[in-house]
Design an enzyme around this catalytic site. Structure first.
Site, PDB file in Angstrom:
ATOM      1  N   ARG A 121       0.807  -1.229   0.000  1.00  0.00           N
ATOM      2  CA  ARG A 121       0.000   0.000   0.000  1.00  0.00           C
ATOM      3  C   ARG A 121       0.837   1.274   0.000  1.00  0.00           C
ATOM      4  NH1 ARG A 121      -3.074  -3.882   2.549  1.00  0.00           N
ATOM      5  NH2 ARG A 121      -5.300  -3.824   2.007  1.00  0.00           N
ATOM      6  N   HIS A 157      -0.931  -2.397  -4.422  1.00  0.00           N
ATOM      7  CA  HIS A 157      -0.277  -3.183  -5.481  1.00  0.00           C
ATOM      8  C   HIS A 157      -0.252  -2.442  -6.816  1.00  0.00           C
ATOM      9  CE1 HIS A 157       0.116  -6.336  -2.625  1.00  0.00           C
ATOM     10  NE2 HIS A 157      -1.081  -6.867  -2.767  1.00  0.00           N
ATOM     11  N   HIS A 160       3.397 -13.001  -4.566  1.00  0.00           N
ATOM     12  CA  HIS A 160       2.235 -13.095  -3.687  1.00  0.00           C
ATOM     13  C   HIS A 160       1.670 -14.516  -3.683  1.00  0.00           C
ATOM     14  CE1 HIS A 160      -1.313 -11.857  -1.493  1.00  0.00           C
ATOM     15  NE2 HIS A 160      -1.026 -10.559  -1.607  1.00  0.00           N
ATOM     16  N   ASP A 184      -1.725  -9.699   8.824  1.00  0.00           N
ATOM     17  CA  ASP A 184      -1.564  -9.052   7.512  1.00  0.00           C
ATOM     18  C   ASP A 184      -0.691  -7.837   7.755  1.00  0.00           C
ATOM     19  OD1 ASP A 184      -1.730  -8.284   4.890  1.00  0.00           O
ATOM     20  OD2 ASP A 184      -3.806  -7.588   4.977  1.00  0.00           O
ATOM     21  N   GLU A 236       5.376 -12.280   1.788  1.00  0.00           N
ATOM     22  CA  GLU A 236       5.706 -11.380   0.697  1.00  0.00           C
ATOM     23  C   GLU A 236       6.894 -10.510   1.113  1.00  0.00           C
ATOM     24  OE1 GLU A 236       1.886  -9.302  -0.236  1.00  0.00           O
ATOM     25  OE2 GLU A 236       1.142 -10.821   1.168  1.00  0.00           O
TER      26      GLU A 236
END
Length: 349
Positions: A82, A108, A179, A251, A314
């Site tokens: 982001r 992304h 990802h 996350d 990631e």
């Protein structure tokens, strides 16, 4: 598909034909990658009994990847994760980006994703392939043109390495990641909450309710974010802790201790299959995402993927790094080479 090195992988909405390429090593491991998005589609690794398990979520054809919104198996760029406010300032010039996340932020790099384009195959051998994508000046809103190369290599140590290379003709942001969603019991095996994770990180970057980092670098000590000793993903995933409430689970970006060197930064283990995955990178951060928002996602081989049925690791520059001077900078200078490697190595216990 079994042993053909190249097979057709369906067609895109605009009629372009995609291909699927087989990579293999001397140990029997196989990876299937597509020129649609430079995506990792299948990854067969041996479990403790020597049976081959496909440990990445995926789709049956290019149309599945074109429809999908979860970044499954994707090569993400020009900037992964982001950017708050969907704009960046480089050398005093402000560049607006697409507001494709909460109508405010950029995720992304907007909806014209690298992973939704056909890449060219520049070079190929039994155990490796190099994909090439030309990204022009202004692509996705970013300054500078570049040729992005992504090389997948499956070595005889059972490691799948991913090598990113580009040289921009203007100062710009480059922050590439993969990802892939991993389930070490096989892609269609349900929850990964019993997988154990170790992260070589003493701190993480808390974010607000929109997943934009606040700029704080917070110690994991005494929090559910502490993976310095391996623990089950599910042990504290539902703890009453603000970052977990905001993320719907894990996350978040962890601050790695590799100091820019290519080193082992994470490990995931499944007791059930006996498969252990080591993660190596030279990048400063890793986003661990526990598939909190997968919901009846139709996948390959008739699979239906649900919430927390996989874990993503990631490797990256920290989210919104361009807006935080205390974060490592994601800016790649004109004529300088962006050169980064990440590897996923598989062993059995």
């Amino acid at each position: 598909m079994e042993n053909q090195t190249v097979t057709t992988f369906g067609t895109t909405k605009d009629g372009k034909e995609a291909q699927l390429y087989l990579l293999k090593n001397q140990k029997g491991m196989k990876a299937y990658v597509s020129d649609f998005g430079a995506s990792l589609v299948r990854l067969f690794v041996p479990d403790r009994d020597g049976n081959m398990a496909d440990v990445v979520l995926g789709y049956d054809d290019a149309a599945g990847y074109e429809r999908g919104t979860a970044g499954v198996g994707a090569t993400v760029g020009r900037n992964a994760n982001r950017i708050g406010g969907a704009s960046v300032e480089i050398n005093g010039v402000t560049y607006p980006l697409e507001k494709n996340d909460n109508g405010k932020n950029n995720l992304h790099s907007g909806s014209d994703y690298y992973q939704k384009r056909i890449w060219n195959v520049e070079d190929r051998a039994d155990d490796r392939i190099t994909f090439l994508l030309h990204s022009p000046d202004g692509d996705q809103g970013y300054p500078g043109a570049l040729d992005m190369r992504v090389t997948y290599h499956l070595d005889d140590e059972n490691a799948l390495s991913i090598h990113y290379e580009a040289v921009p003709d203007q100062d710009t942001i480059i922050n590439m990641t993969n990802h892939s969603y991993f389930n070490l019991n096989g892609h269609n095996s349900g929850s990964v909450l019993e997988h154990k994770v170790w992260l070589n990180a003493d701190s993480f970057t808390p974010a607000d309710a929109e997943s934009i980092p606040t700029g704080e670098i917070r110690s994991v000590e005494g929090t559910p974010m502490d993976f310095r000793t391996a623990k089950e993903i599910g042990k504290e995933i539902d703890a009453d802790y603000e970052p977990l409430r905001f993320g719907g689970g894990y996350d978040h970006n962890w601050v790695l201790k590799n100091n820019g060197r290519f080193a082992k930064v994470a490990e995931v283990t499944s007791e059930k299959s006996g498969i252990r995955m080591e993660v190596y990178t030279d990048l400063p951060g890793v986003q661990m995402y526990t598939a909190n928002f997968l919901d009846h996602e139709p996948g390959k081989d008739g699979a239906v993927y649900e919430k927390r049925s996989a874990v993503c690791l990631e490797t990256q520059y920290y989210p919104d790094a361009i807006h935080h001077d205390n974060f490592p900078s994601p800016v790649c200078r004109k004529g300088m080479k962006y050169d980064s490697r990440t590897a996923y190595r598989f062993l059995t216990d």
